[in-house]
Design an enzyme around this catalytic site. Sequence first.
Site, PDB file in Angstrom:
ATOM      1  N   THR A  96       2.044   5.373  -2.313  1.00 54.93           N
ATOM      2  CA  THR A  96       2.804   6.250  -3.453  1.00 54.93           C
ATOM      3  C   THR A  96       2.079   6.877  -4.474  1.00 54.93           C
ATOM      4  O   THR A  96       0.836   6.259  -4.289  1.00 54.93           O
ATOM      5  CB  THR A  96       4.033   5.480  -4.052  1.00 54.93           C
ATOM      6  OG1 THR A  96       3.346   4.311  -4.624  1.00 54.93           O
ATOM      7  CG2 THR A  96       4.973   4.719  -3.100  1.00 54.93           C
ATOM      8  N   GLY A 110      -5.752   5.759  -2.770  1.00 54.50           N
ATOM      9  CA  GLY A 110      -6.136   5.628  -1.514  1.00 54.50           C
ATOM     10  C   GLY A 110      -6.039   6.832  -0.518  1.00 54.50           C
ATOM     11  O   GLY A 110      -6.464   6.735   0.650  1.00 54.50           O
ATOM     12  N   SER A 142       0.376  -8.973   2.447  1.00 56.17           N
ATOM     13  CA  SER A 142       0.916  -8.935   3.763  1.00 56.17           C
ATOM     14  C   SER A 142       0.823 -10.208   4.895  1.00 56.17           C
ATOM     15  O   SER A 142       0.422 -11.145   4.593  1.00 56.17           O
ATOM     16  CB  SER A 142       0.136  -7.980   4.897  1.00 56.17           C
ATOM     17  OG  SER A 142       0.257  -6.686   4.177  1.00 56.17           O
ATOM     18  N   ALA A 187       4.056  -5.144  -5.179  1.00 57.79           N
ATOM     19  CA  ALA A 187       3.345  -5.251  -4.036  1.00 57.79           C
ATOM     20  C   ALA A 187       3.437  -6.583  -3.467  1.00 57.79           C
ATOM     21  O   ALA A 187       3.935  -7.666  -4.056  1.00 57.79           O
ATOM     22  CB  ALA A 187       1.662  -5.167  -4.442  1.00 57.79           C
TER      23      ALA A 187
END
Length: 222
Positions: A218, A145, A60, A57
Amino acid sequence: MAWRSSGASNEALIANLAKNGLIESDRVKEAMLKVDRAHYAPSSAYEDSPQPIGHRATISAPHMHASACESLLPNLSPGSRVLDIGSGSGYLTAVLANLVGPSGTVIGIDHIQPLVDMATTNMRKSEEGRRMLESGQVKFIAGDGRKGWKEGAPYDAIHVGAAAAEHHQELTEQLKAPGRLFVPVAEGWVQHIYVVDKKEDGSVEKKKLYGVQYVPLTDAPT
Ligand code: SAH
């Protein structure tokens, strides 16, 4: 637009994002100033780029966090309910919490439990973060999610921090009317940001914005 906003401090980074037009509103600026990105990014915290946080991960890039907040801003008022999907480091969850204030709620959901724990630990580094967790203004949960989080719905705003392979119907269903979804969607090899509005009459309008590069939304790793 990506790298030129880097700074030597959190304040400098945010000032540069504003100077370069990536932060437009004072509300987003103030909300980002209140969260020290160094509590969430393990290195190069004030660079305007994504950084790895483990488990494949990334946190961002600051300009993407700014863009998400600017897009969702009309639906972020004091008291709003927000779902942050793929909450990862927890940075944006904390910024969103500043935008909805103490009477609002932001739920961060991630499918990797160690990242859920990391987000909680990161937030606990500041007094304000600890207050938000203890009051329930911010909650981190583990889950897929792509299904949203029904228990907390409906939401004024939903942010998705990973690229969806399709437009997940459940996310739009969990929006209030009016409500807004910010989601990167993969179409073949390219990804675009979509802003999906559910209007007061329940009708749905999708707007395709710009091209992006996010990690994919995913199945959970086994
Ligand atoms: N907004 C985060 C982005 C983290 S990267 C930040 O800036 O820190 C994307 C995140 O999406 C990762 O943490 C990854 O674990 C999570 N993710 C990927 N697929 C998911 C799924 N199906 N459900 C929930 N989280 C998912």
